[in-house]
Design a protein around this motif. Structure first.
Motif, PDB file in Angstrom:
ATOM      1  N   LYS A  17     115.338 111.018 122.622  1.00 53.00           N
ATOM      2  CA  LYS A  17     114.073 110.783 121.920  1.00 53.00           C
ATOM      3  C   LYS A  17     113.156 112.000 122.066  1.00 53.00           C
ATOM      4  CE  LYS A  17     109.997 107.837 121.960  1.00 53.00           C
ATOM      5  NZ  LYS A  17     109.208 108.962 121.577  1.00 53.00           N
ATOM      6  N   ASP A  18     113.097 112.548 123.251  1.00 54.13           N
ATOM      7  CA  ASP A  18     112.254 113.723 123.489  1.00 54.13           C
ATOM      8  C   ASP A  18     112.805 114.954 122.773  1.00 54.13           C
ATOM      9  OD1 ASP A  18     110.633 112.140 125.147  1.00 54.13           O
ATOM     10  OD2 ASP A  18     111.927 112.534 126.866  1.00 54.13           O
ATOM     11  N   ILE A  19     114.107 115.118 122.783  1.00 54.86           N
ATOM     12  CA  ILE A  19     114.733 116.262 122.112  1.00 54.86           C
ATOM     13  C   ILE A  19     114.450 116.220 120.624  1.00 54.86           C
ATOM     14  CG2 ILE A  19     116.959 117.276 121.429  1.00 54.86           C
ATOM     15  CD1 ILE A  19     118.024 116.402 124.210  1.00 54.86           C
ATOM     16  N   LEU A  20     114.616 115.052 120.021  1.00 57.29           N
ATOM     17  CA  LEU A  20     114.422 114.906 118.580  1.00 57.29           C
ATOM     18  C   LEU A  20     112.951 114.786 118.186  1.00 57.29           C
ATOM     19  CD1 LEU A  20     117.335 112.449 117.761  1.00 57.29           C
ATOM     20  CD2 LEU A  20     117.274 114.924 117.433  1.00 57.29           C
ATOM     21  N   ASP A  21     112.093 114.456 119.167  1.00 58.99           N
ATOM     22  CA  ASP A  21     110.666 114.273 118.914  1.00 58.99           C
ATOM     23  C   ASP A  21     110.441 113.305 117.755  1.00 58.99           C
ATOM     24  OD1 ASP A  21     107.947 114.601 119.356  1.00 58.99           O
ATOM     25  OD2 ASP A  21     107.790 116.290 117.960  1.00 58.99           O
ATOM     26  N   GLU A  22     111.096 112.172 117.842  1.00 60.58           N
ATOM     27  CA  GLU A  22     111.028 111.132 116.803  1.00 60.58           C
ATOM     28  C   GLU A  22     110.754 109.788 117.469  1.00 60.58           C
ATOM     29  OE1 GLU A  22     111.623 111.149 113.421  1.00 60.58           O
ATOM     30  OE2 GLU A  22     112.043 113.277 113.240  1.00 60.58           O
ATOM     31  N   ASP A  23     110.252 108.865 116.671  1.00 59.71           N
ATOM     32  CA  ASP A  23     110.069 107.494 117.144  1.00 59.71           C
ATOM     33  C   ASP A  23     111.407 106.766 116.967  1.00 59.71           C
ATOM     34  OD1 ASP A  23     109.267 104.959 117.844  1.00 59.71           O
ATOM     35  OD2 ASP A  23     107.893 104.687 116.147  1.00 59.71           O
ATOM     36  N   ASP A  41     108.741 104.165 120.315  1.00 56.94           N
ATOM     37  CA  ASP A  41     107.297 103.963 120.464  1.00 56.94           C
ATOM     38  C   ASP A  41     106.848 102.690 119.760  1.00 56.94           C
ATOM     39  OD1 ASP A  41     107.170 106.409 121.813  1.00 56.94           O
ATOM     40  OD2 ASP A  41     106.798 107.521 119.961  1.00 56.94           O
ATOM     41  N   LYS A 104     115.643 104.270 114.111  1.00 58.12           N
ATOM     42  CA  LYS A 104     114.613 105.258 113.763  1.00 58.12           C
ATOM     43  C   LYS A 104     113.523 104.578 112.955  1.00 58.12           C
ATOM     44  CE  LYS A 104     114.033 109.727 111.437  1.00 58.12           C
ATOM     45  NZ  LYS A 104     112.761 109.497 110.889  1.00 58.12           N
TER      46      LYS A 104
END
Length: 173
Positions: A17-23, A41, A104
């Motif tokens: 999640k952090d790598i992709l910076d996506e919810d 999130d 996603k």
């Protein structure tokens, strides 16, 4: 080897999640149980480590059919629209030993779509109002044009009347 593939998946999932910076929410399961789950999130599918896979879930279907799935899940099901993506984990012999699932969030996408639709409706209403104003302006122009013609005709009539009065005065003197 099988353990290494699953362990590698389990190590990368906490930071995906952090790598992709996506919810996104992520899940990893073996053939029967959830091994890892991290909600997004805004997306929480309420999985718990150790939960049995349910037959109706995409995770189970991916293991059963041996192929990945990608589907849009409407907001009526979990309260938020999202894209569900599943992919089988296979060992070196091609045998399915687990599954990765990603959910996603499409909340922002649908909010933008709704805003776009609202903007489109507003623009259509504005266009209709501008058309009304244009039509009104054209009618007003025709009215003003008629008033000008009437005023010109009245001016001509006044001149004729003045000339007749002058003629009468001249005859009377």
């Amino acid at each position: 080897m099988e353990e290494n593939i699953l362990e590698a998946s389990l190590k990368i999932m906490p930071v995906l999640k952090d790598i992709l910076d996506e919810d996104i929410g992520v899940a990893v399961a073996n053939n029967t149980n959830i091994l890892y789950y991290r909600p997004g999130d805004t997306i929480d599918l309420k999985h718990k480590v150790g939960d049995k896979l349910l037959v109706e879930e995409p995770l189970y279907k991916t293991i059963k059919n041996g192929k990945g799935y990608s589907t849009i899940v409407s907001k009526e099901i979990h309260g938020i629209p999202f894209k569900s993506i599943t992919y089988p984990i296979k060992n070196s012999r091609g045998v399915i030993i687990g599954v990765i699932g990603i959910s996603k969030s499409l909340k922002s996408y649908f909010e933008i779509e709704e805003a776009s639709q609202s903007l489109s409706v507003s623009l259509q209403q504005t266009s209709a109002s501008v058309d009304e104003i244009c039509n009104g302006s054209q009618k007003l122009f025709v009215m003003v044009e008629n008033i000008v013609k009437f005023a010109q005709k009245a001016e001509e009539n006044i001149k004729e009347s003045y000339e007749i009065l002058n003629l009468i005065r001249n005859v009377a003197h």
